[in-house]
Scaffold this motif. Structure first.
Motif, short mmCIF file in Angstrom:
data_model
loop_
_atom_site.label_atom_id
_atom_site.label_comp_id
_atom_site.label_asym_id
_atom_site.label_seq_id
_atom_site.Cartn_x
_atom_site.Cartn_y
_atom_site.Cartn_z
N GLU A 189 -58.07 29.47 -3.64
CA GLU A 189 -57.48 27.35 -4.21
C GLU A 189 -58.30 27.10 -5.01
N PRO A 190 -58.15 25.97 -5.87
CA PRO A 190 -58.22 25.47 -6.78
C PRO A 190 -59.95 25.31 -6.97
N GLY A 191 -60.26 25.70 -8.24
CA GLY A 191 -61.73 25.57 -8.32
C GLY A 191 -62.42 26.07 -8.00
N TYR A 192 -62.17 27.61 -7.33
CA TYR A 192 -62.80 28.89 -7.27
C TYR A 192 -62.38 30.21 -8.21
N PRO A 193 -63.32 31.06 -8.74
CA PRO A 193 -62.69 31.92 -9.88
C PRO A 193 -61.58 32.88 -9.60
N PRO A 194 -61.18 33.16 -7.86
CA PRO A 194 -59.92 33.84 -8.22
C PRO A 194 -58.71 33.37 -8.84
N ASP A 203 -60.25 44.71 -9.74
CA ASP A 203 -61.04 43.49 -10.21
C ASP A 203 -61.12 42.35 -9.52
N LEU A 204 -59.70 42.67 -8.31
CA LEU A 204 -60.02 41.51 -7.83
C LEU A 204 -61.12 41.40 -6.30
N MET A 207 -64.48 40.36 -7.49
CA MET A 207 -64.37 39.11 -8.19
C MET A 207 -65.06 38.51 -6.57
N ILE A 208 -64.37 38.88 -5.63
CA ILE A 208 -64.62 38.49 -4.00
C ILE A 208 -65.82 38.67 -2.92
N GLU A 209 -66.24 39.91 -3.78
CA GLU A 209 -67.40 40.19 -3.49
C GLU A 209 -68.28 39.01 -3.89
N THR A 210 -68.83 39.30 -5.15
CA THR A 210 -69.33 38.19 -6.01
C THR A 210 -69.45 37.30 -4.99
#
Length: 214
Positions: A189-194, A203-204, A207-210
């Motif tokens: 959702e808006p406010g999160y890097p993905p 790559d996604l 990002m989620i693992e981070t």
């Protein structure tokens, strides 16, 4: 096996782009806007040749998988009785300009899709197609063989529904990425890097693992 009929509630930019992708992928598509069928029929005929404009109740009744592409603040306007026992893909996001600062979604401690799932308690809700912009989604239609596929993440509490949506994502020309339970979908959702991510699956996932480590 016959492909499921795809129903889309919402005939704005996101709804029409998803309808185009579905048509391009060989699916029958029914779509409903906020007004009468006559109001959107010509627009649909021009923007999404092959899709059929219907009223929302008919889309919900006849489609096998329904995508919600409405402004989030209108989620209670969907014909929920006709969506019972069906897979409902929530592609909606909260937008202050559209949904307003006093939207009930903001008063909840849940992700927006969990709020939708509480309302559609007899449906099977899967969060998907909300984290990528409609203009980036549309690029898949023109993608050439051999080009790197982009990833669409999804989240749901129902494993079988998740598998069906993953198959749909793959048929649409994307790689699917399972986040797990519906509550995990908050990171899309808006406010999160993905949110806004137009990335490969690798790559996604990175990002989620981070995010998970944080």
């Amino acid at each position: 096996m016959t492909k499921p009929i795809i129903g889309i509630l919402g005939a704005g930019k996101l709804g029409t782009v998803l309808a185009k992708i579905a048509i391009n992928s060989g699916y029958e598509v029914l779509i409903a806007g906020s007004g009468s069928v006559e109001k959107i029929a010509l627009t649909i005929e021009v923007l999404v040749p092959g899709a059929k404009a219907k009223v929302a109740a008919e889309v919900a009744e006849k489609a096998d998988i329904i995508i919600l592409a409405l402004p989030l603040g209108k989620y209670k306007s969907v014909p929920k009785e006709k969506l019972a026992n069906k897979i409902v893909i929530d592609a909606m996001n909260y937008w202050w300009e559209v949904d307003g600062p006093d939207n009930d979604i903001l008063k909840e401690t849940l992700s927006s899709s969990e709020v939708v799932a509480k309302y559609l308690k007899n449906s099977i809700v899967v969060k998907a197609f909300n984290h990528m912009g409609y203009h980036d989604l549309e690029e898949v239609i023109y993608q050439e063989d051999g080009q790197e596929r982009k990833a669409i993440a999804y989240a749901t509490d129902d494993v079988e529904a998740g598998n069906q949506v993953a198959k749909l994502i793959e048929k649409f020309g994307f790689d699917s990425l399972n986040l797990g339970e519906l509550s995990r979908g908050v990171i899309l959702e808006p406010g999160y890097p993905p949110f806004g991510a137009n990335l490969s699956k690798v790559d996604l996932q990175k990002m989620i693992e981070t995010i998970n480590k944080d």
